[in-house]
Scaffold this motif. Structure first.
Motif, PDB file in Angstrom:
ATOM      1  N   LEU A 203      64.827  34.263 -26.536  1.00  0.00           N
ATOM      2  CA  LEU A 203      64.440  33.075 -27.402  1.00  0.00           C
ATOM      3  C   LEU A 203      63.693  32.332 -26.944  1.00  0.00           C
ATOM      4  CD1 LEU A 203      65.048  31.424 -30.052  1.00  0.00           C
ATOM      5  CD2 LEU A 203      67.334  30.238 -28.675  1.00  0.00           C
ATOM      6  N   TRP A 204      62.469  31.567 -27.716  1.00  0.00           N
ATOM      7  CA  TRP A 204      61.472  31.742 -27.387  1.00  0.00           C
ATOM      8  C   TRP A 204      61.766  29.477 -28.503  1.00  0.00           C
ATOM      9  CZ3 TRP A 204      56.890  34.792 -25.893  1.00  0.00           C
ATOM     10  CH2 TRP A 204      57.023  36.024 -24.557  1.00  0.00           C
ATOM     11  N   LEU A 205      61.564  28.780 -27.606  1.00  0.00           N
ATOM     12  CA  LEU A 205      61.362  27.058 -28.261  1.00  0.00           C
ATOM     13  C   LEU A 205      60.455  26.334 -28.063  1.00  0.00           C
ATOM     14  CD1 LEU A 205      64.725  26.504 -28.424  1.00  0.00           C
ATOM     15  CD2 LEU A 205      63.797  27.527 -30.138  1.00  0.00           C
ATOM     16  N   GLU A 206      59.454  25.821 -28.315  1.00  0.00           N
ATOM     17  CA  GLU A 206      58.074  25.377 -27.969  1.00  0.00           C
ATOM     18  C   GLU A 206      58.819  23.322 -28.391  1.00  0.00           C
ATOM     19  OE1 GLU A 206      53.569  24.920 -28.377  1.00  0.00           O
ATOM     20  OE2 GLU A 206      55.046  24.043 -30.323  1.00  0.00           O
ATOM     21  N   VAL A 207      59.307  22.690 -27.536  1.00  0.00           N
ATOM     22  CA  VAL A 207      59.475  21.344 -27.304  1.00  0.00           C
ATOM     23  C   VAL A 207      58.162  20.178 -27.580  1.00  0.00           C
ATOM     24  CG1 VAL A 207      61.296  19.908 -26.591  1.00  0.00           C
ATOM     25  CG2 VAL A 207      61.855  22.025 -26.563  1.00  0.00           C
ATOM     26  N   THR A 208      58.682  19.001 -28.002  1.00  0.00           N
ATOM     27  CA  THR A 208      57.374  18.278 -28.344  1.00  0.00           C
ATOM     28  C   THR A 208      57.956  17.231 -28.502  1.00  0.00           C
ATOM     29  OG1 THR A 208      56.504  19.846 -30.572  1.00  0.00           O
ATOM     30  CG2 THR A 208      55.449  17.575 -29.696  1.00  0.00           C
ATOM     31  N   VAL A 209      57.662  15.736 -27.064  1.00  0.00           N
ATOM     32  CA  VAL A 209      58.252  14.889 -27.152  1.00  0.00           C
ATOM     33  C   VAL A 209      57.015  14.013 -27.703  1.00  0.00           C
ATOM     34  CG1 VAL A 209      58.886  12.994 -25.850  1.00  0.00           C
ATOM     35  CG2 VAL A 209      58.731  15.595 -25.273  1.00  0.00           C
ATOM     36  N   HIS A 210      57.746  13.081 -28.385  1.00  0.00           N
ATOM     37  CA  HIS A 210      56.607  12.390 -29.318  1.00  0.00           C
ATOM     38  C   HIS A 210      56.290  10.726 -29.048  1.00  0.00           C
ATOM     39  CE1 HIS A 210      56.322  14.912 -32.483  1.00  0.00           C
ATOM     40  NE2 HIS A 210      57.728  15.289 -32.699  1.00  0.00           N
ATOM     41  N   GLY A 211      55.485  10.495 -27.902  1.00  0.00           N
ATOM     42  CA  GLY A 211      55.737   9.085 -27.692  1.00  0.00           C
ATOM     43  C   GLY A 211      55.596   7.960 -27.921  1.00  0.00           C
ATOM     44  N   ARG A 212      54.187   6.738 -28.026  1.00  0.00           N
ATOM     45  CA  ARG A 212      53.727   5.579 -28.719  1.00  0.00           C
ATOM     46  C   ARG A 212      52.686   5.472 -27.391  1.00  0.00           C
ATOM     47  NH1 ARG A 212      56.965   1.295 -30.309  1.00  0.00           N
ATOM     48  NH2 ARG A 212      55.955   0.358 -28.307  1.00  0.00           N
ATOM     49  N   ALA A 213      51.243   5.648 -28.231  1.00  0.00           N
ATOM     50  CA  ALA A 213      50.160   5.355 -27.078  1.00  0.00           C
ATOM     51  C   ALA A 213      49.493   4.146 -26.862  1.00  0.00           C
ATOM     52  CB  ALA A 213      48.760   6.127 -27.777  1.00  0.00           C
ATOM     53  N   ALA A 214      49.803   3.478 -25.706  1.00  0.00           N
ATOM     54  CA  ALA A 214      48.709   2.212 -25.274  1.00  0.00           C
ATOM     55  C   ALA A 214      47.770   1.863 -24.578  1.00  0.00           C
ATOM     56  CB  ALA A 214      50.012   1.329 -24.628  1.00  0.00           C
ATOM     57  N   HIS A 215      46.887   1.020 -24.559  1.00  0.00           N
ATOM     58  CA  HIS A 215      45.862   1.055 -23.115  1.00  0.00           C
ATOM     59  C   HIS A 215      46.200   1.351 -21.565  1.00  0.00           C
ATOM     60  CE1 HIS A 215      42.898  -0.065 -20.145  1.00  0.00           C
ATOM     61  NE2 HIS A 215      42.187   0.392 -21.813  1.00  0.00           N
ATOM     62  N   GLY A 216      46.204   1.749 -20.974  1.00  0.00           N
ATOM     63  CA  GLY A 216      46.531   2.503 -19.385  1.00  0.00           C
ATOM     64  C   GLY A 216      46.800   1.099 -19.270  1.00  0.00           C
ATOM     65  N   SER A 217      46.365  -0.081 -19.273  1.00  0.00           N
ATOM     66  CA  SER A 217      46.037  -1.653 -18.308  1.00  0.00           C
ATOM     67  C   SER A 217      47.952  -2.420 -18.893  1.00  0.00           C
ATOM     68  CB  SER A 217      45.489  -2.405 -18.911  1.00  0.00           C
ATOM     69  OG  SER A 217      45.216  -2.516 -19.930  1.00  0.00           O
ATOM     70  N   THR A 218      48.128  -1.459 -20.315  1.00  0.00           N
ATOM     71  CA  THR A 218      49.593  -1.381 -20.162  1.00  0.00           C
ATOM     72  C   THR A 218      50.008  -1.403 -20.896  1.00  0.00           C
ATOM     73  OG1 THR A 218      48.019  -2.686 -23.126  1.00  0.00           O
ATOM     74  CG2 THR A 218      48.089  -4.617 -21.552  1.00  0.00           C
ATOM     75  N   PRO A 219      51.359  -0.747 -20.212  1.00  0.00           N
ATOM     76  CA  PRO A 219      51.828   0.658 -20.365  1.00  0.00           C
ATOM     77  C   PRO A 219      53.322   0.012 -21.037  1.00  0.00           C
ATOM     78  CG  PRO A 219      51.545   0.564 -17.636  1.00  0.00           C
ATOM     79  CD  PRO A 219      50.425  -0.476 -18.287  1.00  0.00           C
ATOM     80  N   GLU A 220      53.987  -0.570 -20.482  1.00  0.00           N
ATOM     81  CA  GLU A 220      54.771  -1.706 -21.027  1.00  0.00           C
ATOM     82  C   GLU A 220      54.700  -1.606 -22.373  1.00  0.00           C
ATOM     83  OE1 GLU A 220      52.780  -2.780 -19.248  1.00  0.00           O
ATOM     84  OE2 GLU A 220      52.142  -5.063 -20.440  1.00  0.00           O
ATOM     85  N   LYS A 221      53.542  -1.960 -22.755  1.00  0.00           N
ATOM     86  CA  LYS A 221      52.913  -1.589 -24.947  1.00  0.00           C
ATOM     87  C   LYS A 221      53.386  -0.274 -25.732  1.00  0.00           C
ATOM     88  CE  LYS A 221      50.611  -5.473 -25.089  1.00  0.00           C
ATOM     89  NZ  LYS A 221      48.857  -6.250 -25.558  1.00  0.00           N
ATOM     90  N   GLY A 222      53.367   0.367 -25.010  1.00  0.00           N
ATOM     91  CA  GLY A 222      53.518   2.382 -25.076  1.00  0.00           C
ATOM     92  C   GLY A 222      55.010   2.726 -24.819  1.00  0.00           C
TER      93      GLY A 222
END
Ligand code: ZN
Length: 413
Positions: A203-222
């Motif tokens: 059984l072969w599955l693919e899992v996609t995890v969805h996050g939210r992009a943000a600027h690397g200097s403000t990771p808390e926003k993503g």
């Protein structure tokens, strides 16, 4: 003359036919020369005295089932039938005629040479599984030439695409072809003194995890999809350890366990950069399903675990898609069909027979799980399947021909 004596005298015919089959490059993907090989096989099945028919897969179905790059490669399946006088039951022999791609340098030059050397015949497809086709055709020819009537009606199919997913091969056959088997022999999975009574599935599955992009200097926003994916992968480790506790002891006494492997091509998707919070992360799961496990239940269980694990990780949103699957199967070898075959193998090879379960999958499950008939795997096999210098042993090709002939003349169902 007995069929067995005929087979001994005509071993050169078997090798000549196998050489012709190997010379036709049926590499899959994409599915080369299927037209040429099935034309030859249809002729050979008819020459062995069976009513032979070739089925072309309709273009619309082909387009629906295959990726675009394979649409120019037609698919065919060959079916042969022989009614035995007075026989009540029907046995179906199946082999696939496609082969896996070749690479590397081969001992005898071309991988499609069919060179005979030291009691072995070399070439892509000799062991997986054109050798089985040549063995069966000699067995049927021997019965015809020696006027020996089989005790079972015979069906023979040579099908496409086992090396990919068999959807248009054995999968198509069991749903659409005019067959009515009571028993099936898929001519691989068991060899030498081993008769195969089941195989694992995938059984072969693919899992996609969805996050939210943000600027690397403000990771808390993503929402960092890679971090969520890492937590999910760790949780899957627990699941794999849980699976390990499930065991299945095969009839030959081997202990098998289901497995789970995480892998694939990890990707942050488009826009993935060092100074960006990744909005997407992706990986695959390769779940090996035991022969005795219920495949749909195994999938449901894994999907439920993934959903629950994602819920426990704050902000983790996932989608799960199926890449492909191959069902597992297992027939308890207590049916007389199995003891009859084991008896034939023992008599011809003069060795005690055991029942094995194959770790790799083949087309047995289409007959065992889908048609729900006693199904075994047996053929001449060989060495270095899917590798350089693939080869089949001449002695085993002859032995398999004798075993098929012996079964047809001693077992009436
Ligand atoms: Zn195979």
């Amino acid at each position: 003359m007995t069929p067995s004596a005929y087979i001994d005298r005509h071993s050169d015919d078997l090798l000549a036919l196998l050489r012709r089959l190997v010379a036709i490059d049926t590499t899959n993907p994409p599915g080369l020369s299927y037209d040429a090989i099935t034309a030859l096989l249809t002729k050979e099945v008819a020459a062995a005295g069976l009513a032979a028919r070739r089925f072309a897969i309709p273009a619309a179905l082909l387009k629906k089932s295959l990726p675009p790059e394979q649409h120019a490669y037609p698919r065919f399946n060959v079916l042969g039938k022989l009614a035995a006088p007075g026989a009540k039951k029907t046995v179906h022999f199946n082999a696939h005629y496609d082969v896996v791609p070749v690479s590397g340098t081969w001992r005898h030059g071309s991988p499609f040479s069919g060179a005979v050397d030291g009691g072995w015949i070399y070439g892509r497809g000799t062991s997986d599984m054109k050798g089985s086709i040549a063995s069966l055709l000699l067995a049927l020819t021997a019965l015809r030439a020696t006027r020996t009537a089989p005790k079972l009606n015979v069906e023979v199919s040579f099908t496409a695409d086992e090396e990919t997913d068999s959807v248009l091969g054995a999968g198509w056959l069991v749903d659409h072809a005019p067959i009515r088997p009571d028993y099936a022999i898929v001519m691989e999975g068991g060899e030498l003194n081993q008769v195969c009574c089941g195989h694992n599935g995938t059984l072969w599955l693919e899992v996609t995890v969805h996050g939210r992009a943000a600027h690397g200097s403000t990771p808390e926003k993503g929402i960092n999809a890679l971090e969520k994916m890492s937590a999910l992968v760790l949780a899957l480790g627990d699941y794999a350890r849980r699976l390990e506790k499930r065991t299945f002891v095969t009839p030959e006494g081997k202990t098998m366990r289901p497995t789970l492997n995480v892998g694939g091509e990890f990707s942050a998707g488009p826009g993935g950069k060092i100074n960006t919070v990744p909005s997407l992360a992706r990986f695959t799961i390769d779940r090996r399903v035991l022969a005795v496990e219920n495949h749909p239940a195994a999938e449901r269980d894994l999907r439920a675990f993934l959903a629950a694990a994602a819920r426990n990780i704050p902000g983790c949103k996932i989608t799960v898609t199926k890449i492909s699957e191959n069902f597992s199967c297992f027939s308890k070898p207590t049916h007389p069909f199995f003891s009859a075959m084991a008896g034939c193998v023992t008599r011809v090879r003069k060795q005690k027979t055991v029942f094995n379960v194959s770790t790799g999958f083949n087309d047995m499950h289409f007959f065992a799980s889908h048609l729900k008939i006693p199904t075994l795997g047996y053929g001449p096999g060989g060495e270095d399947y899917h590798a350089i210098d693939e080869r089949a042993k001449v002695k085993e090709l002859i032995a398999s021909a004798k075993i098929y002939a012996e079964l047809l003349t001693t077992f009436s169902g």
